[in-house]
Design a protein around this motif. Structure first.
Motif, mmCIF file in Angstrom:
data_model
loop_
_atom_site.group_PDB
_atom_site.id
_atom_site.type_symbol
_atom_site.label_atom_id
_atom_site.label_comp_id
_atom_site.label_asym_id
_atom_site.label_seq_id
_atom_site.Cartn_x
_atom_site.Cartn_y
_atom_site.Cartn_z
ATOM 1 N N GLU A 30 0.816 -1.215 0.000
ATOM 2 C CA GLU A 30 0.000 0.000 0.000
ATOM 3 C C GLU A 30 0.851 1.268 0.000
ATOM 4 N N GLY A 31 2.156 1.141 0.185
ATOM 5 C CA GLY A 31 3.025 2.309 0.210
ATOM 6 C C GLY A 31 4.128 2.152 1.227
ATOM 7 N N LYS A 41 5.240 4.514 3.584
ATOM 8 C CA LYS A 41 5.044 5.141 4.875
ATOM 9 C C LYS A 41 4.128 4.270 5.723
ATOM 10 N N ALA A 42 4.610 3.844 6.901
ATOM 11 C CA ALA A 42 3.886 2.843 7.674
ATOM 12 C C ALA A 42 2.572 3.360 8.242
ATOM 13 N N ALA A 43 2.553 4.572 8.768
ATOM 14 C CA ALA A 43 1.383 5.071 9.492
ATOM 15 C C ALA A 43 0.433 5.818 8.566
ATOM 16 N N ASP A 44 -0.764 5.259 8.398
ATOM 17 C CA ASP A 44 -1.838 5.939 7.669
ATOM 18 C C ASP A 44 -2.736 6.610 8.697
ATOM 19 N N ARG A 45 -2.534 7.899 8.897
ATOM 20 C CA ARG A 45 -3.265 8.649 9.916
ATOM 21 C C ARG A 45 -4.613 9.154 9.404
ATOM 22 N N ASP A 46 -4.899 8.953 8.108
ATOM 23 C CA ASP A 46 -6.161 9.426 7.544
ATOM 24 C C ASP A 46 -7.273 8.385 7.621
ATOM 25 N N GLN A 47 -6.910 7.110 7.801
ATOM 26 C CA GLN A 47 -7.923 6.073 7.931
ATOM 27 C C GLN A 47 -8.737 6.310 9.204
ATOM 28 N N PRO A 48 -10.060 6.141 9.161
ATOM 29 C CA PRO A 48 -10.859 6.295 10.378
ATOM 30 C C PRO A 48 -10.567 5.172 11.367
ATOM 31 N N PRO A 49 -10.839 5.389 12.651
ATOM 32 C CA PRO A 49 -10.604 4.329 13.637
ATOM 33 C C PRO A 49 -11.503 3.124 13.378
ATOM 34 N N GLY A 50 -11.011 1.963 13.763
ATOM 35 C CA GLY A 50 -11.756 0.735 13.521
ATOM 36 C C GLY A 50 -12.018 -0.043 14.790
ATOM 37 N N LEU A 51 -12.898 -1.027 14.673
ATOM 38 C CA LEU A 51 -13.171 -1.950 15.776
ATOM 39 C C LEU A 51 -13.610 -3.283 15.209
ATOM 40 N N ALA A 52 -13.601 -4.280 16.047
ATOM 41 C CA ALA A 52 -14.056 -5.616 15.670
ATOM 42 C C ALA A 52 -15.208 -6.027 16.576
ATOM 43 N N PHE A 53 -16.107 -6.807 16.009
ATOM 44 C CA PHE A 53 -17.143 -7.484 16.792
ATOM 45 C C PHE A 53 -16.879 -8.984 16.699
ATOM 46 N N HIS A 54 -16.737 -9.633 17.845
ATOM 47 C CA HIS A 54 -16.534 -11.078 17.899
ATOM 48 C C HIS A 54 -17.799 -11.744 18.429
ATOM 49 N N ILE A 55 -18.281 -12.737 17.718
ATOM 50 C CA ILE A 55 -19.400 -13.547 18.187
ATOM 51 C C ILE A 55 -18.873 -14.952 18.459
ATOM 52 N N LEU A 56 -18.973 -15.390 19.702
ATOM 53 C CA LEU A 56 -18.579 -16.747 20.066
ATOM 54 C C LEU A 56 -19.844 -17.548 20.302
ATOM 55 N N SER A 57 -20.085 -18.521 19.433
ATOM 56 C CA SER A 57 -21.312 -19.304 19.505
ATOM 57 C C SER A 57 -21.156 -20.476 20.460
ATOM 58 N N GLU A 58 -22.251 -21.177 20.705
ATOM 59 C CA GLU A 58 -22.239 -22.268 21.674
ATOM 60 C C GLU A 58 -21.309 -23.402 21.253
ATOM 61 N N ASP A 59 -21.047 -23.540 19.937
ATOM 62 C CA ASP A 59 -20.126 -24.579 19.476
ATOM 63 C C ASP A 59 -18.678 -24.093 19.435
ATOM 64 N N ARG A 60 -18.409 -22.934 20.072
ATOM 65 C CA ARG A 60 -17.078 -22.345 20.190
ATOM 66 C C ARG A 60 -16.529 -21.866 18.845
ATOM 67 N N ARG A 61 -17.396 -21.586 17.917
ATOM 68 C CA ARG A 61 -16.968 -20.990 16.655
ATOM 69 C C ARG A 61 -16.932 -19.479 16.810
ATOM 70 N N LEU A 62 -15.783 -18.885 16.475
ATOM 71 C CA LEU A 62 -15.636 -17.434 16.563
ATOM 72 C C LEU A 62 -15.853 -16.815 15.189
ATOM 73 N N THR A 63 -16.759 -15.860 15.117
ATOM 74 C CA THR A 63 -17.003 -15.090 13.898
ATOM 75 C C THR A 63 -16.702 -13.629 14.198
ATOM 76 N N THR A 64 -15.944 -12.987 13.307
ATOM 77 C CA THR A 64 -15.527 -11.610 13.538
ATOM 78 C C THR A 64 -15.995 -10.721 12.391
ATOM 79 N N HIS A 65 -16.543 -9.564 12.762
ATOM 80 C CA HIS A 65 -16.928 -8.529 11.809
ATOM 81 C C HIS A 65 -16.151 -7.261 12.142
#
Length: 246
Positions: free
Chosen positions: A214-215, A217-241
């Motif tokens: 991507e280039g 320069k390591a730090a892209d200060r223009d990208q908006p902040p991000g987060l993850a959502f983790h769903i751990l189901s009863e069968d221990r499957r992790l899904t991340t958005h």
């Protein structure tokens, strides 16, 4: 089902920019129609490890859901304990176990004071083993700490990753109820595997890592902040958005 939000690397330094970005993400999380069961913050809460930075973090991270944290290489254990956790200052590892919606989350201290690299020391590994051994076999667990234990194919995070990852791998193989490993530090949302488990790297609040293709320069200060959502189901499957917060 357990629903967790995951952020990392706030690097609060008293600047308007850092405060604005962290506040924007927390406002987004607090306004969700369905609240998360908990928020995980995988280190580098403060930029300089100063008490004033942790006092600001405590204000910004106030939420109607539990906020689970661990330190990163920019954090300082005594100030973290005193100004953020309300505990007596101490230089020892900061390890905490939380029981959230039927899932146990171990927030582990992988920091080496004065260094960017990480290591789960003997005290922390023994604490993890004891905590996991005490769990009922049908209780799923997640392990979270700061430095990823695998290469992410960028020279910056790969130069200061978790040292001696084989010790962690041995612990995970001994405890099959651990569903996944969650980290921060790399400033990029990433997914890999470690010890036959999902390894999820939470995105950074302060800036996003620009990968080599991507280039330069390591730090892209223009990208908006991000987060993850983790769903751990009863069968221990992790899904991340993953989401960005504009």
């Amino acid at each position: 089902m357990t629903l967790l939000a995951h952020i990392s690397d706030l690097h609060l330094d008293g600047s308007e920019r850092a405060t604005r970005r962290a506040t924007r993400v927390m406002d987004y999380l607090r306004a969700l129609p369905r609240p998360v069961d908990a928020l995980l913050v995988t280190g580098d809460i403060a930029d300089h490890g100063e008490e004033a930075e942790y006092e600001e973090a405590a204000r910004i991270l106030t939420a109607p859901f539990p906020v689970l944290t661990c330190p990163g290489n920019h954090d300082a254990r005594p100030a973290y304990r005193k100004a953020f956790l309300g505990m007596a200052p101490d230089h020892g590892p900061i390890n905490q176990a939380h029981h959230i919606a039927g899932t146990t989350v171990l927030m582990c201290d992988s920091t080496i004071p004065g260094r960017d690299e990480g290591r789960l020391d003997a005290h922390t590994l023994a604490w993890m083993d004891t905590a996991l051994t005490a769990l009922p076999q049908d209780t799923a667990a997640l392990i979270a700490f700061h430095q990823p234990p695998v290469e992410l194919h960028h020279p910056l995070p790969d130069s200061c990753m978790l040292e001696e990852p084989g010790q962690l791998a041995d612990l995970l193989y001994a405890h099959p109820q651990v569903a996944a490993v969650l980290t921060g530090h790399a400033h990029t949302a990433a997914a890999s595997t470690f010890a036959a488990r999902p390894l999820i790297v939470g995105p950074a609040i302060t800036w996003t890592l620009r990968m080599p293709w991507e280039g330069d320069k390591a730090a892209d200060r223009d990208q908006p902040p991000g987060l993850a959502f983790h769903i751990l189901s009863e069968d221990r499957r992790l899904t991340t958005h993953y989401r960005v917060v504009l």
